[in-house]
Design an enzyme around this catalytic site. Structure first.
Site, PDB file in Angstrom:
ATOM      1  N   TYR A 198      13.902  18.165  18.141  1.00 42.66           N
ATOM      2  CA  TYR A 198      12.765  18.213  17.222  1.00 42.66           C
ATOM      3  C   TYR A 198      11.615  19.076  17.735  1.00 42.66           C
ATOM      4  CZ  TYR A 198      14.504  14.608  14.029  1.00 42.66           C
ATOM      5  OH  TYR A 198      15.229  13.909  13.111  1.00 42.66           O
ATOM      6  N   LYS A 219      23.237   9.551  24.615  1.00 45.40           N
ATOM      7  CA  LYS A 219      24.575  10.095  24.447  1.00 45.40           C
ATOM      8  C   LYS A 219      24.954  10.859  25.723  1.00 45.40           C
ATOM      9  CE  LYS A 219      28.141  10.577  21.710  1.00 45.40           C
ATOM     10  NZ  LYS A 219      29.059   9.455  21.563  1.00 45.40           N
ATOM     11  N   ASP A 231      25.991   5.878  19.701  1.00 48.69           N
ATOM     12  CA  ASP A 231      26.836   5.488  18.577  1.00 48.69           C
ATOM     13  C   ASP A 231      27.258   4.033  18.686  1.00 48.69           C
ATOM     14  OD1 ASP A 231      28.056   7.117  20.710  1.00 48.69           O
ATOM     15  OD2 ASP A 231      29.944   6.431  19.891  1.00 48.69           O
ATOM     16  N   ASP A 273      15.428   8.644  15.454  1.00 46.56           N
ATOM     17  CA  ASP A 273      15.252   8.842  14.015  1.00 46.56           C
ATOM     18  C   ASP A 273      16.338   8.092  13.249  1.00 46.56           C
ATOM     19  OD1 ASP A 273      14.269   9.798  11.643  1.00 46.56           O
ATOM     20  OD2 ASP A 273      14.576  11.900  12.086  1.00 46.56           O
TER      21      ASP A 273
END
Length: 474
Positions: A162, A239, A340, A364
């Site tokens: 971002y 991740k 995830d 987000d």
């Protein structure tokens, strides 16, 4: 004194200042507000009415907010001219008065201006986006047990994808970068084989720094220290199994912070297993303890088993006396989970989590997913907090087709106002609003978005009517 081009600041009231990242608040702070685009025309008046009523009831006139209207988005263009989406007046007001609150602002998809929300976060270095997701009894939810979810998502605001360092696929500078990466950088790495970035690729850069990560994680741990019991729990969401040197580093820097700066008040999940095993059996050998914390211990190489044995011994030596004998159970637990995996765990085991600390993109997605479980974005508040400023905001869009109809749910901005009151230290007023809102929902006094999902369906109240229902239940 601040100088404004088109605004007149309140003649009464006191600016909020910050000391060591904490607000210093008088009884009559000046707080700028941005009404917002689209349904902001309905949401903001309802919100202001609720906030003012709660403050008046809680403090009997001894505390007040001096509201200062400032402009951003489409409304700013009407006053300041075409493309003046974020005028200097607004930036100067936030800079001067420290704390602001805003309704939703339009962000075009694809071309045009970048997100005004992102711009404000970056301009004021509001590095932590804080989004609580909790259930209010009676709120319709697609989840079977939404009451089990009570988490706060701490989303890093200023780094990651971002940051907006990217080039279009046909940008000549971007393509020159692609060529340099293919011809020089990737071959020099030695671990990337013959990988190549294809011709015609858009390119974005994902920066993640130790400083940016740790100052954000520090806020999350400090928040956890204000909680009690099992809610003293910070989960580093990442991740890192794939992006080892960005997301994986975020995790590692989080553990480093917890076991250095917060050593006296933090325990890592793995450390808790070691100490817990020893408390169950004080005569447990180091090797037996290592076997209990490491699946497949007996099939590992001698080098790896030796390293795990050494880890167990080092934990016992370093914190056995200070954290052992159950003392660690009162401390902040720090663990980590793959991003995830968290998506399914907040649905299958939501009660196990408290503060989810993430990088920008993951936060987000996860905060929106968590909000959906407890009633949707209409009930999801948000705050953006830095060292010298804080902006509280709606987390949903502008919904322009509903603008001016007095029907939209103002819950997101009202609950953001609750977060603002808590940030100011005005907990009594915040508690009144939480009580009024939760009781209004339980009494089925809700706007159309919630009413249509209730079984049986109920007659909705208006946006302003929902504000009145909250106030009437203080």
């Amino acid at each position: 004194m601040a100088q404004f081009e088109k605004l007149t600041a309140p003649t009464q009231g006191t600016p909020i200042r910050f000391e060591n990242g904490q607000p210093v608040v008088a009884d009559n702070p000046i707080i700028p507000f941005i009404r917002g685009d689209g349904t902001g025309v309905d949401i903001w008046p309802a919100t202001q009415k609720v906030l003012d009523a709660a403050i008046a009831k809680a403090y009997d006139g001894n505390k007040t907010i001096e509201w200062f209207k400032v402009y951003a988005g489409d409304e700013a263009c009407d006053l300041y001219g075409t493309y003046q989406y974020l005028p200097e007046d607004t930036l100067e007001a936030i800079r001067t008065y420290g704390v602001a609150i805003k309704g939703p602002l339009t962000t075009p998809v694809g071309g045009g201006i970048r997100s005004l929300n992102v711009a404000l976060r970056q301009i004021f270095d509001l590095y932590s986006c804080v989004r609580p997701c909790r259930f209010y009894a009676g709120t319709p939810s697609p989840h079977r047990r939404p009451q089990d979810l009570d988490v706060i998502v701490y989303r890093e605001n200023t780094e990651d994808i971002y940051m907006g360092v990217e080039w279009e696929a046909d940008d000549p500078v971007g393509q020159e970068l692609r060529k340099h990466l293919n011809d020089v950088v990737i071959p020099a790495n030695g671990k990337l084989g013959k990988r190549q970035i294809p011709v015609g690729s858009g390119i974005g850069i994902k920066p993640v720094s130790k400083h940016g990560s740790q100052r954000h994680i520090r806020k999350a741990i400090q928040h956890a220290l204000r909680l009690q019991g099992d809610k003293r729990h910070v989960t580093l969401v990442h991740k890192g199994n794939i992006m080892k040197f960005t997301e994986g580093a975020f995790r590692d820097w989080g553990y480093e912070l917890a076991t250095s700066e917060f050593r006296d008040v933090c325990i890592t999940e793995r450390e808790s297993w070691i100490l817990g095993n020893l408390e169950q059996d004080p005569n447990l050998s180091v090797q037996a303890n290592a076997r209990m914390i490491e699946p497949g211990y007996d099939s590992l190489t001698p080098e790896k088993t030796t390293a795990i044995d050494a880890e167990v011994q080092s934990v016992i030596d370093a914190i056995g006396s200070s954290h052992g004998n159950g003392k660690w159970k009162q401390m902040v637990m720090v663990d980590d989970r793959i991003a995830d995996s968290i998506f399914q765990q907040i649905q299958t085991r939501p009660q196990e989590y408290s503060i989810l600390t993430t990088l920008n993109l993951n936060g987000d997605y996860i905060s929106d997913a968590a909000a959906a479980m407890v009633g949707g974005l209409g009930m999801a508040p948000g705050a953006n907090i830095g060292e010298t400023a804080a902006i509280f905001e709606a987390t949903h869009g502008t919904a322009p087709k509903h603008a001016g109809l007095d029907r939209i749910n103002p819950g997101s901005v009202i609950l953001s106002g609750v977060m603002m009151l808590e940030f100011l230290g005005w907990q009594e007023a915040a508690d009144l609003i939480t009580k009024g809102l939760s009781t209004a929902i339980a009494d089925k006094q809700v706007t159309y978005d919630l009413a249509r999902l209730m079984e049986p369906q109920v007659e909705p109240v208006s946006c302003s009517g929902f504000a009145d229902a909250i106030i009437n239940r203080f």
